[in-house]
Design an enzyme around this catalytic site. Structure first.
Site, short mmCIF file in Angstrom:
data_model
loop_
_atom_site.label_atom_id
_atom_site.label_comp_id
_atom_site.label_asym_id
_atom_site.label_seq_id
_atom_site.Cartn_x
_atom_site.Cartn_y
_atom_site.Cartn_z
N ARG A 164 0.85 -1.18 0.00
CA ARG A 164 0.00 0.00 0.00
C ARG A 164 0.88 1.23 0.00
O ARG A 164 1.80 1.32 0.82
CB ARG A 164 -0.85 -0.06 1.28
CG ARG A 164 -1.96 0.90 1.33
CD ARG A 164 -2.80 0.62 2.55
NE ARG A 164 -2.21 1.12 3.80
CZ ARG A 164 -2.90 1.47 4.85
NH1 ARG A 164 -4.22 1.34 4.87
NH2 ARG A 164 -2.31 1.91 5.94
N THR B 193 -1.01 7.70 -0.67
CA THR B 193 -2.29 7.67 -1.40
C THR B 193 -3.22 6.57 -0.87
O THR B 193 -4.42 6.58 -1.16
CB THR B 193 -2.05 7.39 -2.89
OG1 THR B 193 -1.47 6.08 -3.01
CG2 THR B 193 -1.10 8.41 -3.50
N ASP C 93 5.38 -5.02 9.74
CA ASP C 93 6.49 -4.59 10.61
C ASP C 93 6.54 -5.41 11.89
O ASP C 93 7.62 -5.76 12.38
CB ASP C 93 6.33 -3.10 10.97
CG ASP C 93 6.60 -2.19 9.78
OD1 ASP C 93 6.96 -2.70 8.70
OD2 ASP C 93 6.44 -0.96 9.94
N ASP D 127 1.21 -1.90 12.29
CA ASP D 127 1.59 -2.40 10.96
C ASP D 127 1.93 -3.89 11.08
O ASP D 127 2.95 -4.26 11.68
CB ASP D 127 2.79 -1.60 10.45
CG ASP D 127 3.11 -1.96 9.00
OD1 ASP D 127 3.11 -1.06 8.16
OD2 ASP D 127 3.36 -3.15 8.72
C1 PRP Z 1 -0.78 -4.16 4.83
C2 PRP Z 1 -1.66 -5.38 5.05
C3 PRP Z 1 -2.56 -5.38 3.85
C4 PRP Z 1 -2.73 -3.90 3.59
C5 PRP Z 1 -4.07 -3.48 4.07
O1 PRP Z 1 0.24 -4.47 3.93
O2 PRP Z 1 -0.93 -6.57 5.21
O3 PRP Z 1 -1.98 -6.02 2.72
O4 PRP Z 1 -1.70 -3.21 4.30
O5 PRP Z 1 -4.35 -2.18 3.75
P1 PRP Z 1 -5.55 -1.78 2.80
O6 PRP Z 1 -6.75 -2.59 3.20
O7 PRP Z 1 -5.73 -0.31 3.08
O8 PRP Z 1 -5.15 -2.04 1.38
P2 PRP Z 1 1.35 -3.40 3.54
O9 PRP Z 1 0.92 -2.63 2.33
O10 PRP Z 1 1.74 -2.61 4.74
O11 PRP Z 1 2.56 -4.31 3.05
P3 PRP Z 1 3.44 -5.38 3.87
O12 PRP Z 1 2.57 -6.59 4.06
O13 PRP Z 1 4.59 -5.63 2.95
O14 PRP Z 1 3.87 -4.78 5.17
N1 URA Z 2 -1.92 -2.21 7.29
C1 URA Z 2 -1.51 -2.64 8.51
O1 URA Z 2 -0.56 -3.42 8.63
N2 URA Z 2 -2.17 -2.17 9.59
C2 URA Z 2 -3.21 -1.34 9.50
O2 URA Z 2 -3.78 -0.95 10.53
C3 URA Z 2 -3.62 -0.90 8.22
C4 URA Z 2 -2.96 -1.36 7.13
#
Ligand code: PRP
Ligand code: URA
Length: 213
Positions: A103, A107, A206, A203
């Site tokens: 994400r 944006t 993370d 997150d």
């Molecule tokens: C997080 C999570 C989802 C997304 C959710 O991933 O694991 O994939 O955000 O957000 P949304 O519903 O607003 O799309 P992230 O983009 O942080 O990537 P990561 O798994 O690599 O940390």
């Molecule tokens: N992605 C995450 O990992 N946590 C949130 O709360 C939203 C998006």
């Protein structure tokens, strides 16, 4: 879309520890894994099976076995990887395909950066794994991706979902001619101004694997 919120004291207990900011990564990974196995029991309620005859030490019996083609489990990288083993524990013969999505934190739009899936998913049941359903952008795109390849039954397994994300999936995929189920450990209050689930758990990527930037 059918939404199933797990209602079980063990799930609530594990989710509470997962949320706690003082829970370290090894414990977070273990709890996420355990939670998915508990959710997988509900998520696989519709898994396709066919009749099979076996002979017990006493008599013939009719049972069931999982049908072919096998279900496809699709963790959304990166955080969905933390849910894969927990799911495989329950359906070890499922195949696994990968979708990498991130994400854009300004944006809040989801970007697909990797894909390793069969080209043809005709007639396949797919189980999408992603711990967080926040704005819903990532999950909506993942579901659309699988349906475009021919998947005919989708179940998303998430740990936490925001009402805004559930509403977005419902409206964006309203015309989809494929059943979509969502199984979650908890539905939270809302998103904050940064697009994070409140109270959430922060997150997820993370907390599982460490901060990348
Ligand atoms: C997080 C999570 C989802 C997304 C959710 O991933 O694991 O994939 O955000 O957000 P949304 O519903 O607003 O799309 P992230 O983009 O942080 O990537 P990561 O798994 O690599 O940390
Ligand atoms: N992605 C995450 O990992 N946590 C949130 O709360 C939203 C998006």
């Amino acid at each position: 879309m059918q939404v199933h919120v797990a209602d079980h004291p063990l799930i609530a207990h594990k989710l509470t520890v997962l949320r706690d900011a003082s829970t370290d990564s090894p414990t977070f990974r273990r709890l996420a894994d355990e939670l998915v196995t508990l959710l997988a029991y509900e998520a696989t309620r519709d898994v396709r099976v066919e009749p099979v005859e076996v002979t017990t030490p006493v008599a013939p019996a009719t049972g069931v076995r999982m049908s072919n083609p096998r279900p496809l489990v699709v963790p959304i990288l990166r955080a969905g990887l933390g849910m894969l083993e927990g799911m495989q524990r329950l359906i070890p013969t499922a195949e696994v395909g990968f979708l990498g999505m991130v994400r854009n934190e300004e944006t809040l739009e989801a970007v697909t950066y990797a894909e390793r899936l069969p080209d043809d998913l005709t007639g396949r049941q797919c189980y999408v794994l992603d711990p967080m359903l926040a704005t819903g952008g990532s999950l909506a795109a993942a579901i659309q991706f699988l349906v475009d390849r021919g998947a005919d039954h989708i179940t998303a397994v998430c740990l936490l979902a925001a009402p805004e994300g559930i509403a977005r999936i419902e409206s964006e995929l309203a015309d989809l001619d494929v059943p979509v189920n969502l199984v979650i450990a908890g539905q939270d209050e809302r998103l904050n101004e940064l697009g994070y689930i409140v109270p959430g758990l922060g997150d997820a990527g993370d907390r599982l694997y460490g901060v990348v930037d």
